[in-house]
Write an enzyme that holds these catalytic residues in place. Sequence first.
Site, PDB file in Angstrom:
ATOM      1  CB  VAL A 131       8.805 -21.926  15.683  1.00 51.13           C
ATOM      2  CG1 VAL A 131       8.624 -22.370  14.238  1.00 51.13           C
ATOM      3  CG2 VAL A 131       7.713 -22.504  16.576  1.00 51.13           C
ATOM      4  CG  ASP A 132      15.136 -22.313  15.749  1.00 52.96           C
ATOM      5  OD1 ASP A 132      14.778 -21.222  16.225  1.00 52.96           O
ATOM      6  OD2 ASP A 132      15.870 -23.127  16.351  1.00 52.96           O
ATOM      7  CE1 TYR A 133      10.792 -18.210   8.412  1.00 50.98           C
ATOM      8  CE2 TYR A 133      10.730 -17.952  10.787  1.00 50.98           C
ATOM      9  CZ  TYR A 133      10.685 -17.400   9.528  1.00 50.98           C
ATOM     10  OH  TYR A 133      10.570 -16.042   9.366  1.00 50.98           O
TER      11      TYR A 133
END
Length: 258
Positions: A131-133
Site C-alpha cells: 500500500v503506497d500512499y
Amino acid sequence: MNSSRTRIIPVLLLKGESLVKTVKFDKYNYIGDPINTVRIFNELEVDELAFLDIEASKKNSKPNFKLLELIASECFMPLAYGGGIKTFDDVKRIFSIGFEKVILNSICFEDPNLITKVSEIYGSQAVIGSVDYKHSFWGKAAVYSHDGTRKQNVDPKSWALELESKGVGEILLTSMDNDGTWNGFDVKVAREVSDSLSVPLIASGGAGSIKDIADIVKSGGASAVGVGSMVVYQKKDMGVLINFPDKKKLKEALEFNV
C-alpha cells in the site's frame, strides 16, 4: 510486541538491472549492482530482503526473471519480490526461482482474486499486500498504484483491510511523502492501519536512524520495518555504502514490553 521478532528488512529498488534509490517516489540515484549488494547483505546476516521493480507495472512489463534467478542463486536469506506481477504463472515462476514471498500492489486493483488464489495455494504468509500512499494538499491520505503514478479512490486503512480480506499475510505500508527523506516514518497513519489489521504491518518510508525504527514499532504498531536509504548510503547526503544498523543498538532500542 517482542523486540526479537521485529524484522528490519532492506527494501531494494530495481530499475532495469541496476539498484536505485528514490526520494518521494520521484528522482532516483544509482546505487549499484544488485548481485554484489546481495553478497554484502549475506555477509551482514540480514534476516530478509525485499526487491521492488519500480518500472515494471508503470511500463506494463513482466518481472525480469533472469535477474531474479541470479539474485536468488546468490542470496542466503528469505526473499520477497514485487513489480510487474500480473498472473498466477508469474507468481509460480517467482516461487520456483527461490523467492519466498510476492509483493502485490498494482495488480490488486485489476485482479484482486489473484491474492486469494496465491494465498489459498501457497499460504497467506507468501503474499504481501503493498500500500503506497501520500497526502493531498488538504491533508487527506490516498493510495497510489503503478509506482505512485495512479491515484486510487481509497484511503490506506480501507485498502489495507480490503487486501487483508482477500488473503494477504502482511501489509507493506509505504509513505510516499517520507520516502528517501531520512525524516522518520508517518507514525500516525501507520498506527491507524496497524490498529485495524489482524495481520502484521511492515512500515516503510522515511527511516533515518535507529530511533526512527524504534518509534515506528513502539508508537506506530509496526511488526516489521522496511529500510532503504539507511542501508544503501553512508549517511544522509553522503556516498553509497551498503550497510545495516548495529544489531546490538537495534535490540536495545526495541526492547520494551506492552
